[in-house]
Write a protein that holds these residues in place. Structure first.
Motif, mmCIF file in Angstrom:
data_model
loop_
_atom_site.group_PDB
_atom_site.id
_atom_site.type_symbol
_atom_site.label_atom_id
_atom_site.label_comp_id
_atom_site.label_asym_id
_atom_site.label_seq_id
_atom_site.Cartn_x
_atom_site.Cartn_y
_atom_site.Cartn_z
ATOM 1 N N LEU A 143 52.982 32.535 39.343
ATOM 2 C CA LEU A 143 51.963 31.593 39.788
ATOM 3 C C LEU A 143 52.359 30.196 39.361
ATOM 4 O O LEU A 143 52.673 29.952 38.195
ATOM 5 C CB LEU A 143 50.593 31.942 39.185
ATOM 6 N N HIS A 144 52.390 29.316 40.301
ATOM 7 C CA HIS A 144 52.753 27.931 40.000
ATOM 8 C C HIS A 144 51.557 27.216 39.381
ATOM 9 O O HIS A 144 50.493 27.132 39.968
ATOM 10 C CB HIS A 144 53.181 27.214 41.280
ATOM 11 N N ASP A 145 51.749 26.725 38.182
ATOM 12 C CA ASP A 145 50.644 26.065 37.491
ATOM 13 C C ASP A 145 50.220 24.806 38.229
ATOM 14 O O ASP A 145 51.015 23.945 38.545
ATOM 15 C CB ASP A 145 51.073 25.675 36.057
ATOM 16 N N ASP A 146 48.954 24.704 38.473
ATOM 17 C CA ASP A 146 48.377 23.511 39.077
ATOM 18 C C ASP A 146 46.965 23.388 38.566
ATOM 19 O O ASP A 146 46.092 24.165 38.923
ATOM 20 C CB ASP A 146 48.390 23.617 40.596
ATOM 21 N N GLU A 147 46.750 22.391 37.738
ATOM 22 C CA GLU A 147 45.452 22.278 37.080
ATOM 23 C C GLU A 147 44.331 21.946 38.063
ATOM 24 O O GLU A 147 43.158 22.071 37.758
ATOM 25 C CB GLU A 147 45.507 21.207 35.991
ATOM 26 N N ASN A 148 44.686 21.545 39.276
ATOM 27 C CA ASN A 148 43.664 21.243 40.263
ATOM 28 C C ASN A 148 43.221 22.469 41.042
ATOM 29 O O ASN A 148 42.141 22.490 41.602
ATOM 30 C CB ASN A 148 44.186 20.184 41.245
ATOM 31 N N GLN A 149 44.079 23.503 41.128
ATOM 32 C CA GLN A 149 43.748 24.665 41.927
ATOM 33 C C GLN A 149 42.540 25.383 41.329
ATOM 34 O O GLN A 149 42.493 25.665 40.140
ATOM 35 C CB GLN A 149 44.942 25.622 41.995
ATOM 36 N N THR A 150 41.576 25.674 42.173
ATOM 37 C CA THR A 150 40.327 26.239 41.674
ATOM 38 C C THR A 150 40.376 27.761 41.622
ATOM 39 O O THR A 150 41.156 28.412 42.308
ATOM 40 C CB THR A 150 39.159 25.802 42.568
ATOM 41 N N PHE A 151 39.495 28.306 40.791
ATOM 42 C CA PHE A 151 39.349 29.757 40.641
ATOM 43 C C PHE A 151 37.859 30.039 40.486
ATOM 44 O O PHE A 151 37.160 29.355 39.743
ATOM 45 C CB PHE A 151 40.124 30.258 39.416
ATOM 46 N N ILE A 152 37.376 31.058 41.199
ATOM 47 C CA ILE A 152 35.943 31.388 41.194
ATOM 48 C C ILE A 152 35.725 32.632 40.358
ATOM 49 O O ILE A 152 36.455 33.632 40.507
ATOM 50 C CB ILE A 152 35.432 31.611 42.627
ATOM 51 N N ALA A 153 34.741 32.609 39.490
ATOM 52 C CA ALA A 153 34.443 33.752 38.628
ATOM 53 C C ALA A 153 32.944 33.810 38.356
ATOM 54 O O ALA A 153 32.231 32.801 38.484
ATOM 55 C CB ALA A 153 35.213 33.647 37.311
ATOM 56 N N THR A 154 32.478 35.000 37.995
ATOM 57 C CA THR A 154 31.074 35.162 37.592
ATOM 58 C C THR A 154 31.014 35.561 36.122
ATOM 59 O O THR A 154 31.864 36.304 35.631
ATOM 60 C CB THR A 154 30.364 36.228 38.444
ATOM 61 N N PHE A 155 29.990 35.041 35.436
ATOM 62 C CA PHE A 155 29.805 35.318 34.015
ATOM 63 C C PHE A 155 28.355 35.744 33.774
ATOM 64 O O PHE A 155 27.432 35.296 34.474
ATOM 65 C CB PHE A 155 30.103 34.070 33.169
ATOM 66 N N LEU A 156 28.172 36.592 32.769
ATOM 67 C CA LEU A 156 26.851 36.953 32.279
ATOM 68 C C LEU A 156 26.623 36.239 30.954
ATOM 69 O O LEU A 156 27.489 36.256 30.064
ATOM 70 C CB LEU A 156 26.745 38.471 32.095
#
Length: 553
Positions: free
Chosen positions: A194-207
């Motif tokens: 995976l090419h590091d890119d601090e702008n690329q977003t990631f979606i996650a859910t937390f409790l």
């Protein structure tokens, strides 16, 4: 039929346009041909120009010089404008490493060229053309030709040596990558990381299971950790809401968070539990997740919004919506409050339909307005670039000052305007198709003129001159630095093979070789690495070409 002959032979504006248009049309047609995934693309225009010059076609010298200069300026400026928004961010993290390795490749190739020139008595006016052809860098050739003309010397030798070495410069990078893969690549090197890119977003859910955030507002919780994040939805008691900065977090709340991959551990510690569901697949219908909220993409088309920070629009507080992501040039950016917006940015808006409709009025959401490029900004940028390129730079030990010239000045201005123009409310947006067309017209004009001027003498160069010697040394300058740098990138700096190939293609300014890498390797690492190193590598070669001429002649 005399009129037809005169149209093609007698020098006139009409004849110049016809000859150049035919060269470009035939070259681009041949550029669609491919063999085993390798295509020369627009480079065919250069070869067709050489053939036309060899067959005796020519145009008025002043028109040839104008078309060649304007084509070069248009190409490099539009290229700078395109890569400008992501140019400076590419130096963070892996981009710094990639650019350093790429610059090492530039230096090795330059040293090899200088050594050959000194040891075998090849004049630097010819060697700089060999170097430009071996590295398929026509803007550097343009800069070298300008430097030669400033010294009152002929630039014909540089154009001829570039013309005869260019074909193997294209093929040599591909052959070097094949050699690297056969001899030095291990199975683990093939799998793209995976090419590091601090702008690329990631979606996650937390409790929410961390007592430290119970009863705290979103704003207060965000201050507990450095990473920034956006909470898109909050589920509580079977109901879904859009949280604001003042919304308090309670035990067992479920939140949908937009962040980056590297910040997931920090957020897990902050909130308590990270759910395992993958929200980053492309097949999720966000509007079916809950019936009360809608997710919609809205494009920024109002010039008044260009250059403003996202937080200054107060869309969440005024309209009860949430901006979760910003899509810019194919890259998903985290919707930080301090993100400077640009025309053409696509906002992902979550909220109720009537509220989203109000947001559309604020930002425009009229894509048709963006189809017309702001030509005034383009020509203003070209003027500034030419002025910058004309500034003499005095280097100790050199009798003649160095200038960035037609290639260096416009690309630097293009990069800076592309990156910082929106901060000063300068509308620099052009559609991808418009940018590609302007770059294509510029590069095609330049290559056609370059080939036409070199073609008249290329036969004599190959039969009675040093053409074959130039070709041999050009192949050495192409292959040796690529193999050395590629081996070091994988074994010393531990890059995967895809990133290595992209870096090598970018440092050699070789989009044709990149096409080969993309068709033989999985993932987008080659393309990402290419875009990261290309601007600095090309700029370095433009400056180095001038320095070699100034110092060694």
């Amino acid at each position: 039929m005399n009129w037809l002959t005169s149209v093609f032979i007698d020098h006139s504006p009409v004849q110049a346009v016809i000859i150049l248009s035919l060269i470009i049309a035939i070259g681009l047609g041949l550029g669609k041909l491919s063999f085993r995934g390798l295509t020369l693309g627009v480079t065919w225009v250069f070869f067709v120009g050489i053939l036309a010059g060899h067959l005796g076609f020519s145009i008025d010298p002043s028109m040839l010089l104008y078309a060649e200069s304007f084509g070069l300026v248009l190409f490099v400026y539009e290229l700078g404008l395109k890569v400008g928004p992501g140019f400076f961010s590419s130096f963070r993290k892996g981009g710094v490493k990639l650019n350093l390795i790429s610059f090492g490749n530039v230096i090795i190739g330059t040293l090899v060229a200088v050594a050959i020139s000194l040891l075998f008595g090849i004049s630097m006016s010819d060697m700089v053309g060999i170097l430009c052809g071996a590295t398929t860098n026509t803007p550097a050739l343009g800069a070298a030709q300008q430097a030669l003309q400033q010294l009152g010397l002929s630039a014909t030798g540089a154009a001829l040596s570039c013309a005869v070495t260019y074909p193997l410069g294209v093929v040599g990078v591909v052959l070097a990558m094949i050699f690297l893969r056969k001899c030095f690549v291990r199975p683990a090197d093939i799998h793209p990381d995976l090419h590091d890119d601090e702008n690329q977003t990631f979606i996650a859910t937390f409790l929410i299971h961390n007592p430290a955030v119970y009863g705290k507002s979103v704003k207060e919780a965000a201050k507990l950790i450095p990473p920034q994040f956006v909470i898109s939805r909050l589920w509580r008691g079977g109901e879904v809401t859009i949280p604001t900065s003042d919304t308090t977090l309670q035990e067992n709340d479920k939140i949908l968070v937009i962040t980056t991959v590297e910040d997931l551990p920090h957020l897990t510690v902050l909130f308590g539990e990270h759910e395992s569901r993958d929200w980053n697949t492309g097949d999720i219908d966000w509007n079916k997740i809950d019936s009360s909220l809608t997710s919609q993409k809205v494009v920024i088309s109002r010039p008044e919004i260009n250059g403003r920070k996202l937080g200054s629009l107060k869309l969440r507080n005024d309209y009860g919506v949430n901006i979760t992501r910003v899509l810019r040039s194919g890259v998903k950016l985290l919707a930080r409050p301090n993100l400077v917006l640009q025309l053409g940015d696509i906002l992902t808006v979550v909220g109720k339909k009537d509220q989203i409709a109000k947001v559309e009025k604020v930002v425009g959401n009229t894509a048709i307005k963006l189809k017309d490029p702001n030509l005034a900004a383009i020509f203003i940028g070209i003027v500034l670039g030419l002025l910058l390129g004309s500034i003499p730079i005095f280097i100790p030990g050199m009798s003649t000052p160095v200038k960035l010239g037609l290639a260096g000045g416009p690309i630097i201005v293009g990069i800076f305007i592309g990156r910082f123009g929106p901060r000063f409310h300068l509308v620099t947006y052009t559609t991808r198709s418009a940018n590609l067309m302007l770059r294509g017209i510029g590069l095609s004009l330049y290559l056609a003129c370059l080939g036409l001027s070199a073609g008249a003498n290329i036969a004599d160069t190959l039969t009675g001159g040093d053409g074959w010697i130039w070709i041999g040394w050009g192949f050495v300058i192409t292959v040796i630095p690529v193999i050395i740098t590629g081996w070091a990138a994988m074994r010393i700096w531990h890059l995967d093979f895809g990133a290595t190939c992209g870096m090598l293609c970018g440092s050699m300014a070789n989009p044709m070789a990149l096409t080969y890498a993309n068709t033989t390797l999985e993932g987008d690492n080659p393309a990402v690495s290419y875009a990261t190193v290309y601007p600095l590598a090309m700029f370095s070669r433009v400056v180095i070409a001038q320095i070699l001429v100034m110092i060694m002649l």
